[in-house]
Design a protein around this motif. Sequence first.
Motif, PDB file in Angstrom:
ATOM      1  N   LYS B 166       0.868  -1.123   0.139  1.00 49.38           N
ATOM      2  CA  LYS B 166      -0.116   0.172  -0.021  1.00 49.38           C
ATOM      3  C   LYS B 166       0.768   1.175   0.051  1.00 49.38           C
ATOM      4  N   ARG B 167       2.253   1.153  -0.277  1.00 51.59           N
ATOM      5  CA  ARG B 167       3.021   2.145  -0.471  1.00 51.59           C
ATOM      6  C   ARG B 167       3.355   3.234   0.874  1.00 51.59           C
ATOM      7  N   PHE B 168       3.170   2.566   1.946  1.00 54.40           N
ATOM      8  CA  PHE B 168       3.373   3.119   3.207  1.00 54.40           C
ATOM      9  C   PHE B 168       5.011   3.597   3.240  1.00 54.40           C
ATOM     10  N   ASN B 169       5.393   4.389   4.022  1.00 47.93           N
ATOM     11  CA  ASN B 169       6.793   4.783   4.362  1.00 47.93           C
ATOM     12  C   ASN B 169       7.300   3.591   4.905  1.00 47.93           C
ATOM     13  N   PRO B 170       8.444   3.360   4.407  1.00 46.66           N
ATOM     14  CA  PRO B 170       9.060   1.799   4.838  1.00 46.66           C
ATOM     15  C   PRO B 170       9.465   1.559   6.202  1.00 46.66           C
ATOM     16  N   TYR B 171       9.607   3.099   6.838  1.00 45.99           N
ATOM     17  CA  TYR B 171       9.971   2.874   8.375  1.00 45.99           C
ATOM     18  C   TYR B 171       8.461   2.586   8.950  1.00 45.99           C
ATOM     19  N   LEU B 172       7.537   3.253   8.640  1.00 46.35           N
ATOM     20  CA  LEU B 172       6.232   3.053   9.179  1.00 46.35           C
ATOM     21  C   LEU B 172       5.864   1.775   9.017  1.00 46.35           C
ATOM     22  N   ALA B 173       5.986   1.069   7.825  1.00 46.19           N
ATOM     23  CA  ALA B 173       5.930  -0.369   7.661  1.00 46.19           C
ATOM     24  C   ALA B 173       6.511  -1.419   8.792  1.00 46.19           C
ATOM     25  N   ILE B 174       7.750  -0.912   9.131  1.00 44.99           N
ATOM     26  CA  ILE B 174       8.283  -1.783  10.295  1.00 44.99           C
ATOM     27  C   ILE B 174       7.763  -1.396  11.501  1.00 44.99           C
ATOM     28  N   VAL B 175       7.043  -0.146  11.596  1.00 43.92           N
ATOM     29  CA  VAL B 175       6.424   0.161  13.058  1.00 43.92           C
ATOM     30  C   VAL B 175       5.202  -0.679  13.133  1.00 43.92           C
ATOM     31  N   PHE B 176       4.402  -0.747  12.068  1.00 45.38           N
ATOM     32  CA  PHE B 176       3.122  -1.540  12.026  1.00 45.38           C
ATOM     33  C   PHE B 176       3.458  -2.746  12.083  1.00 45.38           C
ATOM     34  N   ALA B 177       4.658  -3.554  11.408  1.00 48.18           N
ATOM     35  CA  ALA B 177       4.816  -4.921  11.685  1.00 48.18           C
ATOM     36  C   ALA B 177       5.437  -5.350  12.979  1.00 48.18           C
ATOM     37  N   SER B 178       6.273  -4.579  13.264  1.00 43.14           N
ATOM     38  CA  SER B 178       6.874  -4.605  15.027  1.00 43.14           C
ATOM     39  C   SER B 178       5.376  -4.759  15.968  1.00 43.14           C
TER      40      SER B 178
END
Lengths: 167, 256
Positions: B166-178
């Motif tokens: 969904k083209r979120f900021n890659p760092y934000l994607a890590i926050v979501f995943a974590s």
Amino acid sequence: MVLDLLMILEKGIWFGFAALGFAVLFNVPQRTLIVIWMLGAAGGMTKLLLMQANIGIVVATLAGAAVIGVLSVSAAHNKHAPPLVFSIPSVIPMVPGAFAYRMMLGLIKLAGTAVTDPTYHQILAETTSNGLKTMFILMSLAAGVSIPMLISRKDTIKKIRNLDNSE
Amino acid sequence: MSGNNIEKVKAAEEMLLDLGTLLMSCGASTGRVRITVNRIAEALGYDVELLITSRSLILTVAEGDTMSFSSSVRRTPPHGVNFKVVSGISRMSWRVVEEKLTVEQINKEIDRLIALPHYPRLVVLSTVALAGASFCRLFGGQGLELLVAFVATFFGLFIRQESLKKRFNPYLAIVFASFAASMVSGLSVKLGIGDSPEHALATSVLFLIPGVPLINSLTDLIDGNTLNGVIRGINGLVMAFAIALGLMIAMQIYGI
């Protein structure tokens, strides 16, 4: 003693699977998967064996990573893929996740504790210790893996020169 | 230099830019990008000078001892780590030297390498989840805790893949995943599943470790590519902070 060795062997298997997970995540070529599993296990078991011999975790990790680094250079020649394809997934299982986690917990606790609180210094000492271990283990992982790669790269340049001279 | 010759230099330049930026974004160290581009250019009979940064590549091609040269800049494409491409390009670079491939053949090979299939999604999810369970075992977890780490990692990686899609900021994607992974494993701590469920919590976010940036960072630093090494190191550090942030939010929610 035998029990300890069995324990280390068992953990070696798990080190291998952890390396395999990262190998798939980084989309390595299929022919390298088994080698990565073995390298992960070899590095992890080296580290555990040294720790069994009362060597500190930082030096033990450096040795484990160096074993992976050296083996990955020879694997690179046999399987025709650059060394980093083998070495990066294999060392990741040795990343000090538990220390990093404890450091993180400590930092959160520190942020919420008053300096005058009697437990503050105890938490501070533990957090510093965990943080330093995390940092030095990470550095020795990267150094152990990079140095054999950098040494072997000189070899390939030599080969290029030899090719040039022979033509 | 005739018009035809200029076109040939331009074509080689385009190919070298594609190749260099592709290597960079797929997780090769700066030294490897430089060596590979130089090796291929030399085999084709060109001299090149490179300025390699993490987000773009500047390249000057000169042919023999003529005074004609051409320079171009290209942005690094946003591919993820892909060692199949790194390894394929490295193999190809030797074929360029030994079999004298032409620029067209190299371009075709690059297209083929990019199109190579990734591992099936379910395979990736379950192998990485197995790695999560292995981490848990290595840190002293047992039985049910391994299962919790498996499920949490599986779910966390799924969330990361979806966020990146969904083209979120890659760092934000890590926050979501974590956050997602530690919400799952945190639940087991809250409910007291297993003997020491903290093991599962601590290990369920380890699949996000920025291993490639951190190790490439040190390789670059030792290699003398100080600026790129520092950039990669900071990148890895921000990713580590992102992991910690997601974990912290979940822990605050559960009050662990």
